[in-house]
Design an enzyme around this catalytic site. Structure first.
Site, PDB file in Angstrom:
ATOM      1  N   THR A   1      70.210-185.180  -3.149  1.00  0.00           N
ATOM      2  CA  THR A   1      69.124-186.474  -3.591  1.00  0.00           C
ATOM      3  C   THR A   1      67.941-185.938  -4.818  1.00  0.00           C
ATOM      4  O   THR A   1      67.353-184.844  -5.042  1.00  0.00           O
ATOM      5  CB  THR A   1      68.431-186.775  -2.318  1.00  0.00           C
ATOM      6  OG1 THR A   1      68.171-187.010  -1.064  1.00  0.00           O
ATOM      7  CG2 THR A   1      66.260-187.531  -2.053  1.00  0.00           C
TER       8      THR A   1
ATOM      9  N   HIS B   1      61.739-174.217 -15.913  1.00  0.00           N
ATOM     10  CA  HIS B   1      60.777-173.690 -16.112  1.00  0.00           C
ATOM     11  C   HIS B   1      60.848-172.398 -17.117  1.00  0.00           C
ATOM     12  O   HIS B   1      59.454-171.727 -17.089  1.00  0.00           O
ATOM     13  CB  HIS B   1      60.636-172.691 -14.988  1.00  0.00           C
ATOM     14  CG  HIS B   1      62.349-171.602 -14.681  1.00  0.00           C
ATOM     15  ND1 HIS B   1      62.044-170.556 -14.667  1.00  0.00           N
ATOM     16  CD2 HIS B   1      63.055-171.893 -14.137  1.00  0.00           C
ATOM     17  CE1 HIS B   1      62.316-169.443 -14.859  1.00  0.00           C
ATOM     18  NE2 HIS B   1      64.001-170.934 -14.339  1.00  0.00           N
TER      19      HIS B   1
ATOM     20  N   CYS C   1      67.469-148.425 -13.916  1.00  0.00           N
ATOM     21  CA  CYS C   1      66.076-147.885 -12.867  1.00  0.00           C
ATOM     22  C   CYS C   1      65.563-149.545 -12.165  1.00  0.00           C
ATOM     23  O   CYS C   1      64.686-149.571 -11.550  1.00  0.00           O
ATOM     24  CB  CYS C   1      65.151-147.084 -13.330  1.00  0.00           C
ATOM     25  SG  CYS C   1      65.714-145.694 -13.887  1.00  0.00           S
TER      26      CYS C   1
ATOM     27  N   ASN D   1      69.015-164.293 -23.643  1.00  0.00           N
ATOM     28  CA  ASN D   1      67.405-163.445 -22.962  1.00  0.00           C
ATOM     29  C   ASN D   1      66.861-162.547 -23.266  1.00  0.00           C
ATOM     30  O   ASN D   1      65.681-162.397 -22.738  1.00  0.00           O
ATOM     31  CB  ASN D   1      67.894-164.006 -21.297  1.00  0.00           C
ATOM     32  CG  ASN D   1      69.005-163.395 -20.809  1.00  0.00           C
ATOM     33  OD1 ASN D   1      70.042-163.224 -21.411  1.00  0.00           O
ATOM     34  ND2 ASN D   1      69.469-162.797 -20.047  1.00  0.00           N
TER      35      ASN D   1
ATOM     36  N   GLY E   1      68.992-173.214 -14.283  1.00  0.00           N
ATOM     37  CA  GLY E   1      69.879-173.298 -16.063  1.00  0.00           C
ATOM     38  C   GLY E   1      71.282-172.549 -14.687  1.00  0.00           C
ATOM     39  O   GLY E   1      72.461-172.688 -15.165  1.00  0.00           O
ATOM     40  N   THR E   2      71.170-171.891 -13.873  1.00  0.00           N
ATOM     41  CA  THR E   2      72.690-171.405 -13.057  1.00  0.00           C
ATOM     42  C   THR E   2      73.001-172.005 -12.672  1.00  0.00           C
ATOM     43  O   THR E   2      74.559-172.121 -12.950  1.00  0.00           O
ATOM     44  CB  THR E   2      71.782-170.739 -11.975  1.00  0.00           C
ATOM     45  OG1 THR E   2      70.768-169.654 -11.980  1.00  0.00           O
ATOM     46  CG2 THR E   2      72.703-170.685 -10.902  1.00  0.00           C
TER      47      THR E   2
END
Ligand SMILES: Cc1ncc(COP(=O)(O)O)c(C=O)c1O
Ligand SMILES: Cc1ncc(COP(=O)(O)O)c(C=O)c1O
Ligand code: FES
Ligand code: FES
Lengths: 129, 380, 380, 129
Positions: free
Chosen positions: B232, B196, B319, B146, B66-67
């Site tokens: 590839t 994924h 955090c 997301n 996705g990135t």
């Protein structure tokens, strides 16, 4: 996060959690980095910390640091308690992830605030960092 | 219950992939038999992706995830259309793959408008329209978020883009297998997806690029992917992605039915906790997404305690992030800082059952209470 | 015998990868147990890559392959150091992942010097020195060539780059498992590698970036890879790459001994065919690489006939490329156009035996004869 | 390359391969795209192609096209042979990959050259494309 077993222990079963009615000194600090908050309550007798409690709104590291730090200063003189550094707290916890070191600062700072609050209430001069 | 982060590879998918890791290992650009087997396998997978999106096969390009798809879409359009303009429109709740790419392009002389969202996290098509300038070359608005699962009015935004002859990209990484997609009906020129997130392999995604789109190559090199994406081909992963999207798309309706029931049960149960608020839109959201804020507590500690009970989740708390910044998505929705800290995202998957939901409903109230007892913010 | 194109994934490698596809499927950026297992697996793999290169672990970044590594290294350095200069030095026999990236950068205002090579395909360090300008920001010279196997004097070139305080990148995609590497001794700032060239998985590579190097992020997004390379980590592939490079590096000496013997036998046998010439350097070449030209014939038909006998190879012939251009590598070595057409690359692998070599030595002369009979160029 | 079975057959067992001594017409053409070369030899009797041979330096598609094209013009009149298009050759081969269509052009062009060579030798006017 890669927390040590000791962190997980203190986080899951925090020591000295709660507040003290009629405490002799209270310190509350906020963390500039993440916005979290810690509050320390002291009961002082003969210049020694007879009892200490904490409340924390923060991450696992912050809660574990509160627990460990309060354990470490209990029974100590105010001077000794003042000297407790966040590094010593982190070491006692078998280390903190680098990004979580700032959380232990909360404990050091809250203790300082609480001691100074006690001093102020007594009309004494407050101490400097 | 953290299926939005990543999903395990489905058994049927692994089975399809395995032979391409060992026996059928040919380089698909080669002339010879083994290479041909790989090439056919890739073509088959491409067809499956195209079918899932309602596109043509030669509009699908495989990427490393996705990135890369987001980076390619945005930088590719930006550099190829620089002479036409330097303005990009996106939203403030996009994934970092979009936001950080836009920020980098700002350093290269492009200008970016980050549209606000309403309290549900929805981008207003009207705002999109208003933001369009003469030199706008790209609009990039995600299909589904997301963190809070909000589904955007992509079809309307696509229409506006089309009318203004501006390219429209959508990050559909979270939407595949949950929202039916038709790139033509939705006026989408570019669409990113990632294997994924729907029980396919990691390290493999795709970018849909409508025929005729003027876009630069992003990965330069060999002549793979019809000379537009070098490298590839990751044959086993591509095969796996094809299988996974086929299964996920075929099961959308059935899966959404189950998920909606589980989600309803989960939300209802969690909102019984006092001072708990649902983030995102009540209905315009992914069927698998629950995002709830509990006042007075911090998310990382909540996660750790859930983790100890075998429940996996995620949070928008500062955090729990590398940057120590709270969720930009919840912040953009106007959730106040302290409250962002107490957010919990649970994302359901095909494997989750009513029992799982009930386990969560048993664990969370206890843990929230424990943390509230510890918090200096909790009112007496 | 086309192991330079791609290799099958080694059994031991597949075995290490499998658990990460199904059970240990966590997102390594997550807080919880499953995520931790993935994170440790990645760290272990990173250590293995670092050991193979003589670098530190935090200088290794995983990518989607050799192409991404090359693109990142070159574009990343170019954009980050634009204020320092706009000149890049490379060679005319680099892989297209380097050459096409450089060509794209030329379109973005950078200037590129493509150094010539001698008839063996060797770049002269002297020429590198002469090409350096005040505004040179990057030198990119490959370690070993993929077509003719020529090994470059990388250590010397690295030294020149260092003295001039210019970043030095080397594409080591073909060198891993064949040439011992020590990035410090060789003065390398950036090094690209790709898993599937040494019996690791496809779709996974790495870029070594020396600490302190000023380089832009190429894939923007999440905070993975210490915020420098976004995208959910391809855990199984990374684990596989780690295992594969460990095995390949441990076996370099032994494997080179075997390969050199096989190569010697192959070259000797093939050069018995009249009008056959070895391309590349007789000794400064990869132990697994044979590249031979047969006059009067064309490579694609040679390949097809070999293929029919179960022998896989590659060629620099224009007819076998998507661009219908003959090999830029052989052309740069000064091989005349008609002769480039008749080139045959055989690349040996761990699985090849003396019998395989003999099978080739039996097949090739016959096929060459058949094609020469058919060719109008063959002298009577 | 995705060659059809027919291409592979003609490529592996080329028909009419070789040269003709004392041919009546020879055509040799080079391919502008890839640099390949094809040579066609004709034996003409009564305006018909009595025999034809080829030599090719080129890819599988070029060789198969030569083989097929020579088969297709054998026995035909010169006019018929002239009309043979590269498309017809490709079709007879059950198609060629798009990038290989230009290879079949070699055959069409070589036949034209050979016919014109024959016409010239006979003192006749050559034909135009
Ligand atoms: C020298 C060289 N560099 C880069 C690459 C590109 O690697 P990949 O195809 O794995 O992206 C290759 C392989 O094709 C190569 O041989
Ligand atoms: C909306 C969205 N876009 C992009 C990505 C990036 O996908 P990947 O990590 O597979 O590269 C993700 C997942 O992390 C996502 O949720
Ligand atoms: S207290 Fe916020 S990160 Fe630790
Ligand atoms: S003759 Fe050269 S490509 Fe066919």
């Amino acid at each position: 996060m890669d927390y040590s077993l000791k962190v997980m222990d203190h986080f899951s079963n925090p020591r000295n959690m709660g507040s003290i009615e009629n405490s002799d000194g209270v310190g509350e600090v906020g963390n500039a980095k993440c916005g979290d908050i810690m509050k320390i309550y002291l009961k002082v007798e003969n210049n020694r910390i007879a009892d200490v409690k904490f409340q924390t709104f923060g991450c696992g590291a912050a809660i574990a640091s509160s627990s460990m730090a309060t354990e470490m200063i209990k029974g100590k003189t105010l001077e000794e308690a003042w000297k407790l550094s966040n590094k010593a707290v982190a070491e006692a916890l078998d280390g903190l992830p680098p990004i979580k070191m700032h959380c232990s600062m909360l404990a050091e700072e809250a203790i300082h605030e609480a001691i100074n609050d006690y001093l102020k209430k007594r009309g004494l001069e407050t101490w400097d960092e | 219950m953290d299926n939005s982060a990543t999903t395990p590879v489905r058994k049927e998918v692994v089975e399809e992939m395995l032979p391409y890791m060992t026996e059928n290992f040919g380089n698909p650009s080669s002339i010879y038999e083994i290479g041909k087997i790989s090439k056919h396998a890739i073509d088959k997978a491409r067809k499956k992706v195209a079918d899932a999106l309602g596109s043509e096969e030669n509009e699908i390009y495989f990427t490393s995830g996705g990135t890369e798809s987001d980076n390619w879409a945005i930088k590719g359009i930006a550099f190829a259309n620089r002479s036409k303009g330097k303005h990009i429109i996106t939203s403030s709740i996009e994934h970092h793959a979009v936001l950080h790419t836009c920020a980098w392009l700002e350093g290269q002389g492009f200008e970016v408008t980050y549209l606000p969202v309403d309290k549900y996290g929805i981008v207003s098509p009207e705002e999109v329209k208003k933001a369009i300038r003469d030199d706008t070359i790209l609009i990039s608005i995600m299909l589904a978020n997301n963190e809070i699962g909000t589904i955007q009015p992509v079809e309307e935004i696509g229409k506006i883009a089309k009318e203004s002859r501006i390219y429209f990209h959508t990050d559909a990484v979270q939407a595949i297998g949950h929202v039916p997609i038709d790139v033509n009906k939705m006026n989408i020129d570019l669409l990113s997806l990632s294997g994924h997130k729907f029980e396919g392999p990691k390290g493999c995604g795709a970018l849909y690029i409508q025929k005729g789109t003027k876009i630069d190559t992003f990965l330069h090199g060999g002549a793979q992917e019809r000379k537009r994406r070098a490298g590839t081909e990751n044959v086993p992963a591509i095969v796996g992605l094809g299988k996974a999207i086929e299964l996920a798309t075929a099961e959308i309706e059935e899966s959404n039915k189950t998920l909606l029931e589980l989600r309803g049960r989960l939300v209802k149960g969690l909102l019984k906790i006092p001072k708990a608020h649902l983030n995102g839109h009540p209905t315009k959201r992914l069927a698998n997404n629950v995002n709830i804020t509990f006042e007075y507590i911090e998310g990382e500690s909540l996660l750790l305690l859930l983790n100890a009970k075998g429940i996996f989740a995620s949070t928008g708390s500062a955090c729990n992030s590398f940057s120590l910044e709270p969720s930009h998505v919840l912040t953009a929705c106007g959730v106040p800082h302290e409250i962002v800290h107490g957010s919990l995202r649970l994302s359901l998957g095909r494997m989750n059952s009513e029992q799982d939901v009930d386990r969560v409903l048993e664990a969370v109230p206890e843990i929230v209470q424990k943390l509230r007892n510890m918090s200096p913010l909790t009112p007496k």
